[in-house]
Each structure stands twice: as structure tokens, then as C-alpha cells.
Design an enzyme around this catalytic site. Structure first.
Site, PDB file in Angstrom:
ATOM      1  CG  ASN A 124      -0.652  -0.166   2.488  1.00 13.99           C
ATOM      2  OD1 ASN A 124       0.525  -0.745   2.943  1.00 13.99           O
ATOM      3  ND2 ASN A 124      -1.220   0.445   3.527  1.00 13.99           N
ATOM      4  CG  ASN A 147      -1.513  11.344  -1.715  1.00 14.51           C
ATOM      5  OD1 ASN A 147      -2.124  12.169  -1.544  1.00 14.51           O
ATOM      6  ND2 ASN A 147      -0.570  11.301  -2.905  1.00 14.51           N
ATOM      7  CD  GLU A 201      -5.544  -5.610  -0.823  1.00  7.51           C
ATOM      8  OE1 GLU A 201      -4.926  -4.693  -0.861  1.00  7.51           O
ATOM      9  OE2 GLU A 201      -6.508  -5.823  -0.040  1.00  7.51           O
TER      10      GLU A 201
END
Length: 140
Positions: free
Chosen positions: A52, A55, A65
Site C-alpha cells: 500500500n 497519500n 492488492e
């Protein structure tokens, strides 16, 4: 995964989980401090990795994923054979709804999903169980 030799299959699963867990330290998670990693194997046996990437504008965060899947598609992947998702959770991690829908796009009835945690606990499941009555190409 074919359940012919349970001990060998379990060892293979644990190796995949270990490989995915090694990616957790690469996750870019300065906001949530919640690393997630994914290891994808396509129908040709090629591996792809994802983490992951957060931001400051949370909506722009990319889940592990989807990171693995988009990398795989860029390299020509058509179908997911196996996907391991792992995180720093007490029980095996659960993918978000957006990831489940993207996983569905590149999966079929034979796709194996392994949900795990950093301690090696895992659950083997399918997209049908994760996303019943899904929205998919076959619905058009």
C-alpha cells in the site's frame, strides 16, 4: 493449489505468506501506520508484488492488492491464479471493497485467495466468498 499433498501445499502457502510479509516493511504508510502487502501469481506462474502507498489525500491511496494487480496487468497478466494479502492484524487481513471488485475483474472460479497476517495465520478463500453476487463482465 491442488490438495494432492497437504504437507507440501501447506509449506508452499507458508512460503508465499513469508514472502509477502517481507514486503510489509516497504509499505509507504506515514499516515495510518497500517502496512499491507500482496503477492500475486498469475496463470503462467509469474509473481508480482504490491504494497500500500498512502497519500496525504487519502482517496489517492493505493492498496497493496490493486498495486500488485495493476503491475501484473502492465506485464500482460490476464488471470490471477493465487493472491496472498497480508498485514499487521491479529487475524488474517480482509481486503477492502474496492480491492475485492478489482480482484474479481482478473479472477475466475479457480483463483485462490489467501488472507494472512504477519504472524503467519491464514485463511484460504475465493472471490465468490469475498464478493458474492458480484458485478462482473458476465453480468452484461
Amino acid at each position: 493449489m491442488n490438495l494432492i499433498n497437504f504437507d507440501e501445499e501447506k509449506k508452499e502457502i507458508l512460503n508465499y505468506i513469508d514472502e509477502a510479509n517481507l514486503l510489509l516493511e516497504r509499505a509507504y504508510v506515514p499516515y495510518s501506520k497500517f502496512p499491507v502487502a500482496a503477492l500475486l501469481i498469475d496463470n503462467n506462474g509469474k509473481k508480482y508484488k504490491g504494497i500500500n502507498v498512502e497519500n496525504a489525500s487519502y482517496g489517492l491511496t493505493l492498496c497493496a492488492e490493486r498495486n500488485a494487480i495493476t503491475t501484473a496487468v502492465t506485464e500482460g497478466m490476464k488471470k490471477i491464479k493465487l493472491l496472498v494479502v497480508t498485514g499487521n492484524t491479529p487475524e488474517p487481513i480482509s481486503p477492502c471493497g474496492a480491492c475485492r471488485q478489482v480482484m474479481k475483474e482478473f479472477s475466475d472460479k479457480d483463483t485462490v485467495i489467501i488472507l494472512a497476517n504477519k504472524d503467519g495465520k491464514y485463511k484460504i478463500t475465493s472471490l465468490e466468498k469475498l464478493l458474492p453476487y458480484s458485478f462482473a463482465l458476465e453480468n452484461f
